[in-house]
Design an enzyme around this catalytic site. Structure first.
Site, PDB file in Angstrom:
ATOM      1  N   CYS A 223      -4.850 -19.114  -2.264  1.00  0.00           N
ATOM      2  CA  CYS A 223      -5.380 -18.777  -3.592  1.00  0.00           C
ATOM      3  C   CYS A 223      -4.940 -19.745  -4.686  1.00  0.00           C
ATOM      4  O   CYS A 223      -5.512 -19.755  -5.782  1.00  0.00           O
ATOM      5  CB  CYS A 223      -4.999 -17.352  -3.961  1.00  0.00           C
ATOM      6  SG  CYS A 223      -3.313 -16.910  -3.545  1.00  0.00           S
TER       7      CYS A 223
ATOM      8  N   HIS B 200      -3.821 -16.435 -11.164  1.00  0.00           N
ATOM      9  CA  HIS B 200      -2.851 -17.497 -10.883  1.00  0.00           C
ATOM     10  C   HIS B 200      -3.091 -18.664 -11.855  1.00  0.00           C
ATOM     11  O   HIS B 200      -4.243 -19.033 -12.117  1.00  0.00           O
ATOM     12  CB  HIS B 200      -3.044 -18.044  -9.463  1.00  0.00           C
ATOM     13  CG  HIS B 200      -2.544 -17.135  -8.379  1.00  0.00           C
ATOM     14  ND1 HIS B 200      -2.008 -15.901  -8.613  1.00  0.00           N
ATOM     15  CD2 HIS B 200      -2.497 -17.326  -7.038  1.00  0.00           C
ATOM     16  CE1 HIS B 200      -1.654 -15.345  -7.458  1.00  0.00           C
ATOM     17  NE2 HIS B 200      -1.948 -16.188  -6.485  1.00  0.00           N
TER      18      HIS B 200
HETATM   19  N1  NAP Z   1      -4.076 -11.270  -2.507  1.00  0.00           N
HETATM   20  C1  NAP Z   1      -4.505 -12.489  -2.720  1.00  0.00           C
HETATM   21  O1  NAP Z   1      -4.647 -12.965  -3.876  1.00  0.00           O
HETATM   22  C2  NAP Z   1      -4.840 -13.386  -1.557  1.00  0.00           C
HETATM   23  C3  NAP Z   1      -5.428 -14.598  -1.832  1.00  0.00           C
HETATM   24  C4  NAP Z   1      -5.727 -15.456  -0.769  1.00  0.00           C
HETATM   25  C5  NAP Z   1      -5.443 -15.058   0.511  1.00  0.00           C
HETATM   26  N2  NAP Z   1      -4.870 -13.861   0.755  1.00  0.00           N
HETATM   27  C6  NAP Z   1      -4.630 -13.482   2.145  1.00  0.00           C
HETATM   28  O2  NAP Z   1      -5.581 -12.459   2.478  1.00  0.00           O
HETATM   29  C7  NAP Z   1      -5.011 -11.558   3.422  1.00  0.00           C
HETATM   30  C8  NAP Z   1      -5.068 -10.138   2.855  1.00  0.00           C
HETATM   31  O3  NAP Z   1      -4.316 -10.087   1.658  1.00  0.00           O
HETATM   32  P1  NAP Z   1      -4.292  -8.779   0.721  1.00  0.00           P
HETATM   33  O4  NAP Z   1      -3.683  -9.233  -0.543  1.00  0.00           O
HETATM   34  O5  NAP Z   1      -5.605  -8.105   0.690  1.00  0.00           O
HETATM   35  O6  NAP Z   1      -3.239  -7.840   1.526  1.00  0.00           O
HETATM   36  P2  NAP Z   1      -3.025  -6.249   1.416  1.00  0.00           P
HETATM   37  O7  NAP Z   1      -3.455  -5.736   0.098  1.00  0.00           O
HETATM   38  O8  NAP Z   1      -1.615  -6.005   1.843  1.00  0.00           O
HETATM   39  O9  NAP Z   1      -4.021  -5.647   2.538  1.00  0.00           O
HETATM   40  C9  NAP Z   1      -3.779  -5.826   3.921  1.00  0.00           C
HETATM   41  C10 NAP Z   1      -4.909  -5.220   4.728  1.00  0.00           C
HETATM   42  O10 NAP Z   1      -4.574  -5.393   6.124  1.00  0.00           O
HETATM   43  C11 NAP Z   1      -4.714  -4.112   6.766  1.00  0.00           C
HETATM   44  N3  NAP Z   1      -3.783  -3.970   7.882  1.00  0.00           N
HETATM   45  C12 NAP Z   1      -2.421  -3.967   7.852  1.00  0.00           C
HETATM   46  N4  NAP Z   1      -1.926  -3.762   9.102  1.00  0.00           N
HETATM   47  C13 NAP Z   1      -2.993  -3.633   9.922  1.00  0.00           C
HETATM   48  C14 NAP Z   1      -3.134  -3.404  11.319  1.00  0.00           C
HETATM   49  N5  NAP Z   1      -2.070  -3.262  12.122  1.00  0.00           N
HETATM   50  N6  NAP Z   1      -4.394  -3.355  11.830  1.00  0.00           N
HETATM   51  C15 NAP Z   1      -5.464  -3.483  11.036  1.00  0.00           C
HETATM   52  N7  NAP Z   1      -5.405  -3.687   9.696  1.00  0.00           N
HETATM   53  C16 NAP Z   1      -4.178  -3.760   9.145  1.00  0.00           C
HETATM   54  C17 NAP Z   1      -4.378  -3.111   5.690  1.00  0.00           C
HETATM   55  O11 NAP Z   1      -4.868  -1.839   6.082  1.00  0.00           O
HETATM   56  P3  NAP Z   1      -4.137  -0.470   5.603  1.00  0.00           P
HETATM   57  O12 NAP Z   1      -4.524  -0.257   4.172  1.00  0.00           O
HETATM   58  O13 NAP Z   1      -4.718   0.553   6.522  1.00  0.00           O
HETATM   59  O14 NAP Z   1      -2.669  -0.675   5.797  1.00  0.00           O
HETATM   60  C18 NAP Z   1      -5.128  -3.712   4.504  1.00  0.00           C
HETATM   61  O15 NAP Z   1      -6.489  -3.405   4.592  1.00  0.00           O
HETATM   62  C19 NAP Z   1      -3.591 -12.095   3.693  1.00  0.00           C
HETATM   63  O16 NAP Z   1      -3.616 -12.961   4.800  1.00  0.00           O
HETATM   64  C20 NAP Z   1      -3.287 -12.866   2.428  1.00  0.00           C
HETATM   65  O17 NAP Z   1      -2.295 -13.873   2.630  1.00  0.00           O
HETATM   66  C21 NAP Z   1      -4.569 -13.002  -0.242  1.00  0.00           C
END
Ligand code: NAP
Length: 334
Positions: free
Chosen positions: A126, A241
């Site tokens: 990001c 950011h």
């Molecule tokens: N946030 C950002 O700004 C951003 C930007 C670029 C890239 N990313 C990347 O995008 C990805 C997601 O980020 P996020 O910020 O959305 O994270 P997040 O809010 O923590 O969400 C994580 C997701 O993964 C699911 N999950 C966790 N454990 C799981 C399992 N065992 N099986 C299936 N699903 C599972 C969660 O489901 P539950 O709700 O059921 O736990 C939730 O839907 C990461 O790789 C992150 O590095 C994030």
């Protein structure tokens, strides 16, 4: 792009993606949502309909046109190759970004690298995305040799649990009390504070996020020797950011000429000094905002201030743009 699957639909990026699909659902006939077992059975709304979240199951992706993986890197390593047996997968995690056979795509910059993909396409970090969107129009005219970056990264960049930590700690501060330590996934208190380390440190002292910024920027811009020095800092901001960038080019760059290139470039909104954009204004917007464009200490140096919504252009929007390119088989963005 009629049939879409989202793995990690209940997370911050998954939620942002769902809202973007809702805003422009033309041609979308089916959306399947997946998350962990804890979320199975939850219902999320899309255009007035309630969609049930299922426990992640690769076979559930059969028959889809495209899948978005919004999972952490370790889960992506396990699941993305299995999803990719059914349809192209746009992966938000860092797991595949530097694999030579996987395109790492910012549509405004290197859409052509999608050609010949093998069903896994990586969405950059990001912080890397806005940096590359802002630099690409400059690189067409001046050759960059070194970047010095300080990032100010919002808490939502670390996922939903980190955002809850910020809110929780802010409540303590509002009551005049010190937040209880260990309340969330961040490596220390974030409310009223800064954390100058994002991810684990390597043996040279560089944090994971700083290495992502270096290596991903080199791959996207096609500049393997570009010197990239970064210090990435988590700040107590919910969304958005920001980056302070000092770019050094091989030849002299006039700020006014750089501004002319930036003003015409796709995805960028150039701001004047009077209207410098902050994360508050960037939240919920699609653009990469560039401002404070000025000369550095030498004629070859240029200083820039870059801000974007990390959940939109930094994550979900960039992925959706890639999916649209795939669907149209567009070979070049411009
Ligand atoms: N946030 C950002 O700004 C951003 C930007 C670029 C890239 N990313 C990347 O995008 C990805 C997601 O980020 P996020 O910020 O959305 O994270 P997040 O809010 O923590 O969400 C994580 C997701 O993964 C699911 N999950 C966790 N454990 C799981 C399992 N065992 N099986 C299936 N699903 C599972 C969660 O489901 P539950 O709700 O059921 O736990 C939730 O839907 C990461 O790789 C992150 O590095 C994030």
């Amino acid at each position: 792009m009629k049939r879409i699957g989202i793995a990690g639909a209940t997370g911050l990026v998954g939620e942002s993606l769902l809202r973007l699909i809702e805003a422009d659902a033309a041609g979308v006939e089916e959306v399947r949502l997946f998350a962990s077992e804890h979320s199975a059975g939850r219902r999320l709304s899309l255009r007035g309909r309630e969609l049930e979240v299922r426990a992640l199951d690769p076979d559930g992706f059969a028959g889809l046109d495209v899948a978005f993986s919004c999972l952490e890197a370790d889960l992506a390593a396990r699941f993305v190759p299995r999803l990719a047996q059914h349809c192209p997968v746009i992966d938000k995690s860092s797991r595949f970004r530097l694999d030579p056979g996987v395109p790492l795509v910012v549509p405004e910059v290197n859409a052509g690298t999608l050609n010949g993909h093998a069903n896994i396409i990586a969405n950059p970090n990001c912080t890397t995305i806005p940096l590359c969107v802002a630099l690409a129009p400059l690189c067409e005219h001046w050759e960059p040799v070194a970047l010095n970056v300080a990032s100010y990264q919002s808490v939502s960049g670390a996922g939903r649990a980190a955002l809850e930590q910020l809110h929780y700690e802010n409540e303590f501060l509002a009551l005049g009390r010190a937040p209880e330590p260990g309340a969330g996934p961040l490596p220390g208190r974030i409310a009223g504070n800064l954390i100058p380390r994002i991810g684990a440190l390597d043996r040279h002292g560089d944090a994971e996020e700083e290495l992502k910024l270096r290596h991903e920027t080199r791959k996207i811009l096609g500049l393997p020797d570009l010197a990239v020095s970064a210090t990435c800092v988590r700040v107590p901001v919910a969304v958005g950011h920001a980056l302070a960038v000092h770019a050094r080019f091989r030849t002299a760059v006039k700020p006014r000429e750089a501004c002319a290139r930036l003003a015409d470039a796709p995805g960028i909104k150039l701001s004047t000094d009077e209207e410098t954009v902050t994360p508050v204004e960037a939240e919920g917007r699609d653009e990469v905002f560039v401002g404070r464009v000025r000369a550095g200490a030498t004629p070859e140096e240029l200083c820039l201030w870059i801000v974007t919504d990390n959940l939109r252009k930094g994550a979900a929007l960039n992925a959706l743009q890639i999916a649209r390119l795939l669907a149209r088989e567009v070979r070049c963005f411009c």
